[in-house]
Motif scaffolding. Sequence first.
Motif: not given
Ligand SMILES: Nc1ncnc2c1ncn2[C@@H]1O[C@H](COP(=O)(O)OP(=O)(O)O)[C@@H](O)[C@H]1O
Length: 342
Positions: A11-12, A21, A40-47
Amino acid sequence: MIELKNISKSFNTGTPNEAKVFDNLNLILNEGDFVTVIGGNGAGKSTLINIISGSISPDEGKVLLNNANITNMKEHQRAPYFGRVFQDPMVGTAADMTVLENLALAYGRGRPRSLFRWSYRKSDIQTFIDDLKTLDLGLEKRLYQKVGLLSGGQRQALTLLMATIRNKPTYARIKKDYVRFSSGDKKAAQNVINQTFIEAKNNFIKTKNIIKANNSLTKEEKKKMHAEAFATYDKTIRAFDVTKPVLLLDEHTAALDPKTAEKVLQITERIVTENNLTTVMITHNMKDAIRYGNRLIMLSQGQIIADVTGEEKQKLTIETLLKLFVTNSKNDILSDSTILGN
Ligand SMILES: Nc1ncnc2c1ncn2[C@@H]1O[C@H](COP(=O)(O)OP(=O)(O)O)[C@@H](O)[C@H]1O
Ligand SMILES: [Mg+2]
């Protein structure tokens, strides 16, 4: 089956906030796998889930669904093959619409675009009532109430139902998907499905004519036999429907109180098991990650640091999971609720 091949995602990119990620992530989810994902938080689960569903496209790599490369398929095109439930109960349902209208909307998923996608046939209502009854929340008696009046738990349960019910695909769609998702030679698959459909139809017509010509039958008997013949025909065709929604759950019980969360998880498990759905369930709760599913994946900074299945998964304890995390993780920090439960 879902395959993630050599997935990279940042990202970015090119800014001071660049976040890489995934760097060459590989993962195969087998048909019917119920995978819990923890990290953990920010591990990439949602991504991870977003890449599977198509709401985020990877920078590199491929996403395959039942052997078909869906990497470039838009999210709305993938919608018939995925059902999602998010953390926020407000997201999955439309508050201003009734329970019935919400279900009808979900039922219309993948239907040709129409002005009244939430319109429903009278005959659908009984199906919806039966589905709602399985939730055991009394929602079948609240068909005409606005969803905004429901509790968070009820809304999540309804969203789950909406994520997993699906309008019966047309025969043309079954045919198309059969070829799209076949593993071998597409031409051969096309021939098989064409042939099968023709035979099934011919058999149906033949039976229909025999019934029609049989003068010893009453009108009622003929009607009944005709319906049976059609049911057989329909079943033959639907046996070739290879598409079942893959369920993607992103901390879908995290916003609920513990008791309600428990109930929604039980509903989740029942729906998944009864329909043998391939499921990815992100949870921040180690206990739930251990208790549910046949496979557990631990993510740390975009890497799979543990992938435990079958008997080994059944034997997991919070202690062993924590040890795994401490040994393998890349310095991420688990939240207290992850360690201690809700
Ligand atoms: N749309 C986005 N824009 C910028 N950064 C993102 C975006 N989505 C996720 N990130 C970054 O990618 C990393 C993984 O995010 P995410 O998958 O949401 O983690 P998790 O669900 O495990 O907490 C984090 O550092 C988050 O800040
Ligand atoms: Mg997340």
